[in-house]
Design an enzyme around this catalytic site. Structure first.
Site, PDB file in Angstrom:
ATOM      1  N   HIS A  12     107.240  80.389  84.952  1.00 45.76           N
ATOM      2  CA  HIS A  12     106.653  80.287  83.606  1.00 45.76           C
ATOM      3  C   HIS A  12     105.548  79.239  83.481  1.00 45.76           C
ATOM      4  O   HIS A  12     104.944  79.105  82.427  1.00 45.76           O
ATOM      5  CB  HIS A  12     107.738  79.992  82.563  1.00 45.76           C
ATOM      6  CG  HIS A  12     108.179  78.552  82.556  1.00 45.76           C
ATOM      7  ND1 HIS A  12     109.007  78.036  83.519  1.00 45.76           N
ATOM      8  CD2 HIS A  12     107.895  77.536  81.726  1.00 45.76           C
ATOM      9  CE1 HIS A  12     109.218  76.749  83.272  1.00 45.76           C
ATOM     10  NE2 HIS A  12     108.556  76.415  82.184  1.00 45.76           N
TER      11      HIS A  12
HETATM   12  C1  UD1 Z   1     107.673  74.849  77.184  1.00 47.27           C
HETATM   13  C2  UD1 Z   1     107.324  73.473  77.754  1.00 47.27           C
HETATM   14  C3  UD1 Z   1     107.648  73.447  79.239  1.00 47.27           C
HETATM   15  C4  UD1 Z   1     109.071  73.875  79.495  1.00 47.27           C
HETATM   16  C5  UD1 Z   1     109.316  75.234  78.853  1.00 47.27           C
HETATM   17  C6  UD1 Z   1     110.748  75.692  79.015  1.00 47.27           C
HETATM   18  C7  UD1 Z   1     105.438  72.332  76.669  1.00 47.27           C
HETATM   19  C8  UD1 Z   1     104.037  71.901  76.865  1.00 47.27           C
HETATM   20  N1  UD1 Z   1     105.914  73.176  77.617  1.00 47.27           N
HETATM   21  O1  UD1 Z   1     106.827  75.797  77.825  1.00 47.27           O
HETATM   22  O2  UD1 Z   1     107.455  72.138  79.726  1.00 47.27           O
HETATM   23  O3  UD1 Z   1     109.274  73.955  80.895  1.00 47.27           O
HETATM   24  O4  UD1 Z   1     109.030  75.130  77.448  1.00 47.27           O
HETATM   25  O5  UD1 Z   1     110.915  77.017  78.604  1.00 47.27           O
HETATM   26  O6  UD1 Z   1     106.073  71.932  75.719  1.00 47.27           O
HETATM   27  N2  UD1 Z   1     107.698  82.137  73.079  1.00 47.27           N
HETATM   28  C9  UD1 Z   1     108.525  83.111  72.584  1.00 47.27           C
HETATM   29  N3  UD1 Z   1     109.725  82.717  72.044  1.00 47.27           N
HETATM   30  C10 UD1 Z   1     110.112  81.425  71.976  1.00 47.27           C
HETATM   31  C11 UD1 Z   1     109.238  80.443  72.479  1.00 47.27           C
HETATM   32  C12 UD1 Z   1     108.046  80.816  73.032  1.00 47.27           C
HETATM   33  O7  UD1 Z   1     108.223  84.285  72.621  1.00 47.27           O
HETATM   34  O8  UD1 Z   1     111.219  81.143  71.476  1.00 47.27           O
HETATM   35  C13 UD1 Z   1     106.410  82.546  73.713  1.00 47.27           C
HETATM   36  C14 UD1 Z   1     105.224  82.436  72.792  1.00 47.27           C
HETATM   37  O9  UD1 Z   1     104.344  83.472  73.082  1.00 47.27           O
HETATM   38  C15 UD1 Z   1     104.590  81.128  73.222  1.00 47.27           C
HETATM   39  C16 UD1 Z   1     104.905  81.075  74.707  1.00 47.27           C
HETATM   40  O10 UD1 Z   1     106.177  81.719  74.831  1.00 47.27           O
HETATM   41  O11 UD1 Z   1     103.237  81.066  72.916  1.00 47.27           O
HETATM   42  C17 UD1 Z   1     104.984  79.702  75.282  1.00 47.27           C
HETATM   43  O12 UD1 Z   1     105.873  78.857  74.524  1.00 47.27           O
HETATM   44  P1  UD1 Z   1     105.612  77.267  74.449  1.00 47.27           P
HETATM   45  O13 UD1 Z   1     106.687  76.604  73.697  1.00 47.27           O
HETATM   46  O14 UD1 Z   1     104.203  77.022  74.007  1.00 47.27           O
HETATM   47  O15 UD1 Z   1     105.641  76.818  75.966  1.00 47.27           O
HETATM   48  P2  UD1 Z   1     106.589  77.234  77.191  1.00 47.27           P
HETATM   49  O16 UD1 Z   1     105.770  77.991  78.165  1.00 47.27           O
HETATM   50  O17 UD1 Z   1     107.872  77.834  76.724  1.00 47.27           O
END
Ligand code: UD1
Length: 359
Positions: free
Chosen positions: A203
């Site tokens: 991821h």
């Molecule tokens: C975040 C953390 C990362 C951690 C990871 C664990 C930061 C900078 N990154 O990354 O360090 O390893 O979490 O999972 O804080 N999304 C969903 N559902 C959710 C959450 C996210 O669909 O419940 C999708 C959305 O499209 C979103 C993308 O995942 O834009 C990324 O989510 P985000 O919280 O921005 O970062 P992670 O890649 O999850």
């Protein structure tokens, strides 16, 4: 003393569960749990609460997804109101996600003391958003609670005074040790058997946001699939980027909640990942871990644990995976204080009336 405990993303929930429980055991009730809402899907959030015995959040900021600036800013605006209303003595943040830095900065500017759990980890890679979050959070936190002596050493070298640094151990491992029997009781997915499959997670933006890099990694995974079934729970960030990637030996799955995932990893032959926390969990479980990143903020898992850092070049991934499949386990040990009692140490320190003498 009033504590606000902040968590926002999946790995945060695993890290706060044991010290929320430790506060309850001590009968200390003035503890509020703030969920920023960075992760919101049930599979990334709510399911973890039920499995880990975390109470429902007292406050949910419901910020959701966005760019880094949008997400961080929304958390700060919402958290400032919470701090002004609740006037905590301490804000406790964990890990290195956007929720961590957003709440640390907000609290500190309001004159509230900040404790950072999992302080001092450094990848020295400023292209990782997490590294920026770690550096900024540690620079302003009053109390820096570390998982290992290498992390404490990083902080000392950055000029942090010794009284602010406490080596307490690893709360993610507290949770693992408390839950491992439940996790192993979860049935494995149909068609695979203990030690005869690999687990894949992917991821990191550096791996999944660039189609060329991702297709190289997936070509290596296809070679691994030629030799052993691979179970791949797909993170939402990676969903939609796989371009129909398929192999008869690949089992794609939705993100798993904590117990099924831990049970899956614990009984696997090896793990291929770009996660941070999984490097630590596999070290304690004795499962070989191939980390598809150029660096790690958790070098102790390579030094004493089962972690092998390979970067994201397909040949290196293949080579490392095939070596694990033919050579089996290499000697490893468990880092000091990864013993299931880190949360007790943290709560001892936080409930000490004057944990920072001279301040
Ligand atoms: C975040 C953390 C990362 C951690 C990871 C664990 C930061 C900078 N990154 O990354 O360090 O390893 O979490 O999972 O804080 N999304 C969903 N559902 C959710 C959450 C996210 O669909 O419940 C999708 C959305 O499209 C979103 C993308 O995942 O834009 C990324 O989510 P985000 O919280 O921005 O970062 P992670 O890649 O999850």
């Amino acid at each position: 003393m009033r504590f606000l405990i902040v968590a926002g993303a999946r790995p945060n929930f695993i890290k706060i569960a044991p010290f929320m429980a430790a506060f309850r055991r001590r009968g200390h009730k003035d503890v509020l749990f703030v969920h920023t809402g960075q992760h919101y899907d049930p599979k990334m959030s709510g399911d973890f609460f039920r499995e880990l015995g975390i109470p429902e959040p007292d406050i949910n900021l419901e910020v959701g997804s966005g760019t880094h600036a949008e997400q961080t800013a929304r958390i700060m605006v919402a958290f400032e109101k919470v701090c002004e209303r609740e006037r905590p003595d301490w804000v406790v943040v964990v890990g290195d996600v956007n929720s961590t830095i957003a709440c640390a900065v907000t609290a500190k500017k309001l004159g509230i003391r900040v404790a950072h759990v999992e302080a001092g980890l450094r990848s020295r890679d400023m292209s990782m958003p997490e590294e920026i979050n770690r550096l900024c959070t540690d620079a302003i936190s009053d109390l820096l609670l570390t998982t290992d002596e290498m992390a404490s050493g990083n902080l000392r070298r950055e000029g942090v005074s010794a009284e602010r640094i406490r080596f307490v151990g690893n709360t993610m491992i507290d949770t693992l040790l408390a839950q491992i029997d439940h996790a192993r009781a979860n049935p494995l997915p149909e068609g695979i058997s203990e030690r005869h499959y690999a687990v894949l997670t992917l991821h990191r933006p550096g791996n999944v946001d660039h189609p060329g890099v991702l297709s190289g990694i997936l070509s290596a995974i296809a070679s691994v699939c030629d030799r052993i079934p691979v179970v791949f729970p797909v993170h939402p960030r990676t969903r939609g980027k796989l371009n129909g990637f398929w192999h008869p030996n690949l089992m794609l799955a939705e993100p798993l909640s904590y117990l099924p995932f831990l049970g899956l990893v614990a009984r696997s032959r090896m793990v291929l990942t770009d996660s941070g926390g999984i490097q630590e969990e596999t070290t304690v479980l004795g499962v070989p871990c191939i980390t598809m990143r150029p660096n790690t903020e958790r070098p102790i898992t390579c030094e004493v644990g089962t972690n092998i850092l390979v970067g994201n070049h397909p040949d290196r991934i293949r080579e490392a995976a095939f070596a694990v499949l033919s050579n089996g386990h290499r000697p490893h040990s468990i880092p000091e204080k990864w013993d299931g009692h880190a949360a007790e140490r943290i709560v001892d320190i936080l409930l000490d009336e004057n944990p920072l003498p001279g301040r």
